[in-house]
Scaffold this motif. Structure first.
Motif, PDB file in Angstrom:
ATOM      1  N   THR A   9      -7.910  -6.455  -5.089  1.00 54.96           N
ATOM      2  CA  THR A   9      -7.621  -5.074  -4.713  1.00 54.96           C
ATOM      3  C   THR A   9      -8.617  -4.131  -5.386  1.00 54.96           C
ATOM      4  O   THR A   9      -9.380  -4.532  -6.272  1.00 54.96           O
ATOM      5  CB  THR A   9      -6.203  -4.670  -5.157  1.00 54.96           C
ATOM      6  N   GLU A  10      -8.562  -2.852  -4.983  1.00 55.93           N
ATOM      7  CA  GLU A  10      -9.408  -1.834  -5.620  1.00 55.93           C
ATOM      8  C   GLU A  10      -9.072  -1.715  -7.109  1.00 55.93           C
ATOM      9  O   GLU A  10      -9.965  -1.504  -7.941  1.00 55.93           O
ATOM     10  CB  GLU A  10      -9.190  -0.484  -4.932  1.00 55.93           C
ATOM     11  N   SER A  17      -1.821   9.534  -0.225  1.00 48.60           N
ATOM     12  CA  SER A  17      -2.897   9.736   0.742  1.00 48.60           C
ATOM     13  C   SER A  17      -2.384   9.710   2.177  1.00 48.60           C
ATOM     14  O   SER A  17      -2.015   8.656   2.691  1.00 48.60           O
ATOM     15  CB  SER A  17      -3.972   8.652   0.562  1.00 48.60           C
ATOM     16  N   LYS A  44      -4.652   7.421   4.554  1.00 49.72           N
ATOM     17  CA  LYS A  44      -4.423   5.980   4.429  1.00 49.72           C
ATOM     18  C   LYS A  44      -3.066   5.587   5.009  1.00 49.72           C
ATOM     19  O   LYS A  44      -2.908   4.510   5.575  1.00 49.72           O
ATOM     20  CB  LYS A  44      -4.523   5.551   2.960  1.00 49.72           C
ATOM     21  N   SER A  97      -0.287   2.836   0.306  1.00 55.38           N
ATOM     22  CA  SER A  97      -1.484   3.181   1.070  1.00 55.38           C
ATOM     23  C   SER A  97      -2.640   2.200   0.895  1.00 55.38           C
ATOM     24  O   SER A  97      -3.627   2.268   1.622  1.00 55.38           O
ATOM     25  CB  SER A  97      -1.957   4.591   0.689  1.00 55.38           C
ATOM     26  N   SER A  98      -2.529   1.284  -0.076  1.00 55.47           N
ATOM     27  CA  SER A  98      -3.629   0.347  -0.300  1.00 55.47           C
ATOM     28  C   SER A  98      -3.113  -0.877  -1.049  1.00 55.47           C
ATOM     29  O   SER A  98      -1.967  -0.918  -1.509  1.00 55.47           O
ATOM     30  CB  SER A  98      -4.764   0.998  -1.103  1.00 55.47           C
ATOM     31  N   GLY A  99      -3.970  -1.890  -1.162  1.00 53.70           N
ATOM     32  CA  GLY A  99      -3.678  -3.052  -1.988  1.00 53.70           C
ATOM     33  C   GLY A  99      -2.442  -3.817  -1.564  1.00 53.70           C
ATOM     34  O   GLY A  99      -2.113  -3.921  -0.375  1.00 53.70           O
ATOM     35  N   ARG A 138      -3.360   5.266   8.707  1.00 59.33           N
ATOM     36  CA  ARG A 138      -3.985   3.976   9.045  1.00 59.33           C
ATOM     37  C   ARG A 138      -2.959   2.853   8.948  1.00 59.33           C
ATOM     38  O   ARG A 138      -2.907   1.961   9.807  1.00 59.33           O
ATOM     39  CB  ARG A 138      -5.160   3.712   8.098  1.00 59.33           C
ATOM     40  N   PHE A 183       0.298  -1.891   0.564  1.00 60.87           N
ATOM     41  CA  PHE A 183      -0.084  -1.798   1.982  1.00 60.87           C
ATOM     42  C   PHE A 183       0.272  -3.096   2.701  1.00 60.87           C
ATOM     43  O   PHE A 183       0.905  -3.089   3.770  1.00 60.87           O
ATOM     44  CB  PHE A 183      -1.592  -1.533   2.057  1.00 60.87           C
ATOM     45  N   GLU A 184      -0.104  -4.210   2.095  1.00 59.99           N
ATOM     46  CA  GLU A 184       0.129  -5.518   2.720  1.00 59.99           C
ATOM     47  C   GLU A 184       1.624  -5.862   2.764  1.00 59.99           C
ATOM     48  O   GLU A 184       2.098  -6.479   3.726  1.00 59.99           O
ATOM     49  CB  GLU A 184      -0.635  -6.605   1.970  1.00 59.99           C
TER      50      GLU A 184
END
Length: 234
Positions: A188-189, A34, A37, A9-11, A40, A14-15
Motif C-alpha cells: 500500500t501507499e 477524499s 477517491k 479511499s485507498s489501500g 472512484r 478500499f479493497e
C-alpha cells in the motif's frame, strides 16, 4: 448486515469495501476524507456489482460532526450497525529526535481518538452479536520488531490495541465483540511511506479480503484479541 468502514479511499480499506459489496448481501457506508477517491471506489464497486448498496461519504472521523453521521445512519441504516471496521489511519516516518509534539498529537488523533469517536457514535445502536474490528499494526504489537522513525505511529497503534482489550470487557454485557487485527505489511501507499522501496509479499486486495472476511465471521471465534497478521518482518 449494516457495515461501516473508515479509511475506505485507498489501500486495504478500499479493497475491503470491494469485497464486502461483491455479494450484494450487505449495506456498506464507506468513510474517508477524499471525495475524489471515494467516487472512484463507488464507480468500481458499482461496475463489479451494479446492485450493491454502498454509500461513499467524505467524512473526517477526527474533525467532522459525528451527529451528522448519526443522522445518516438513522435514515439509511434503520439506526442499526452490525459491523464497524476502524481502518482509518495516517503514518509519520521521522526519527524521534525530529518529531514534534504535534506529530504525536496527530498520530493519536488519527489512529486512536478518531476511532474512539466512531465507537461512541454507534455503540448504542449495535445489536447483540455485532462486531467492532479495529485495524492495528505489528508496529504496535508487544514483543514485535520495531523500526526507526515509527515511534509515534507505533505508540498510537499500541493504544488502539489496549482499547480493544478494554472494550471487549466493557461491552460483554451487550454481547458486542471487539477484536483487533495487527497488520504486517501489505503493498500500500502507507507501506511505501514506512519502508521506501520494500515490496510486500501480500497484496492490498489479499489483505482487504482477509479483513472483510474476519469482520463478518471473526467475532464468532474471538473477542478482545489482538491478532498478528504478518508473513514477514516488516
Amino acid at each position: 448486515m449494516n457495515i461501516i468502514i473508515t479509511g475506505a479511499s485507498s489501500g486495504v480499506g478500499f479493497e475491503a469495501v470491494i469485497e464486502l459489496t461483491l455479494s450484494g448481501q450487505h449495506n456498506v457506508i464507506a468513510l474517508a476524507r477524499s471525495q475524489d477517491k471515494l467516487e472512484r471506489l463507488l464507480e468500481i464497486a458499482k461496475g463489479i456489482n451494479p446492485d450493491c448498496t454502498l454509500y461513499a461519504l467524505a467524512f473526517d472521523i477526527v474533525h467532522d460532526d459525528h451527529n451528522d453521521l448519526r443522522q445518516f445512519i438513522a435514515s439509511h441504516f434503520d439506526n442499526r450497525v452490525d459491523v464497524l471496521i476502524n481502518n482509518a489511519g495516517v503514518l509519520i516516518n521521522k526519527p524521534f529526535a525530529e518529531l514534534e509534539e504535534m506529530d504525536f498529537v496527530e498520530m493519536l488523533q488519527s489512529n486512536f481518538l478518531g476511532h474512539v469517536r466512531m465507537i461512541k457514535s454507534v455503540v448504542d445502536i449495535m445489536p447483540a452479536n455485532s462486531h467492532i474490528l479495529n485495524i492495528g499494526s505489528m508496529g504496535g504489537y508487544q514483543g514485535s520488531s520495531k523500526f526507526p522513525g515509527l515511534s509515534a505511529y507505533s505508540a498510537s497503534k499500541a493504544a488502539l490495541h489496549t482499547l480493544t482489550e478494554c472494550l471487549a470487557q466493557e461491552l460483554a454485557e451487550q454481547q458486542i465483540k471487539v477484536n483487533c487485527l495487527a497488520l504486517g505489511s501489505a503493498q500500500t501507499e502507507m507501506l511505501e511511506k514506512a519502508f521506501p522501496g520494500y515490496e510486500s509479499p501480500v497484496m492490498a486486495f489479499e489483505m482487504g479480503k482477509y479483513i472483510a472476511d474476519f469482520a463478518l465471521t471473526g467475532h464468532k471465534f474471538f473477542n478482545g484479541k489482538i491478532l498478528p497478521v504478518a508473513l514477514t518482518t516488516p
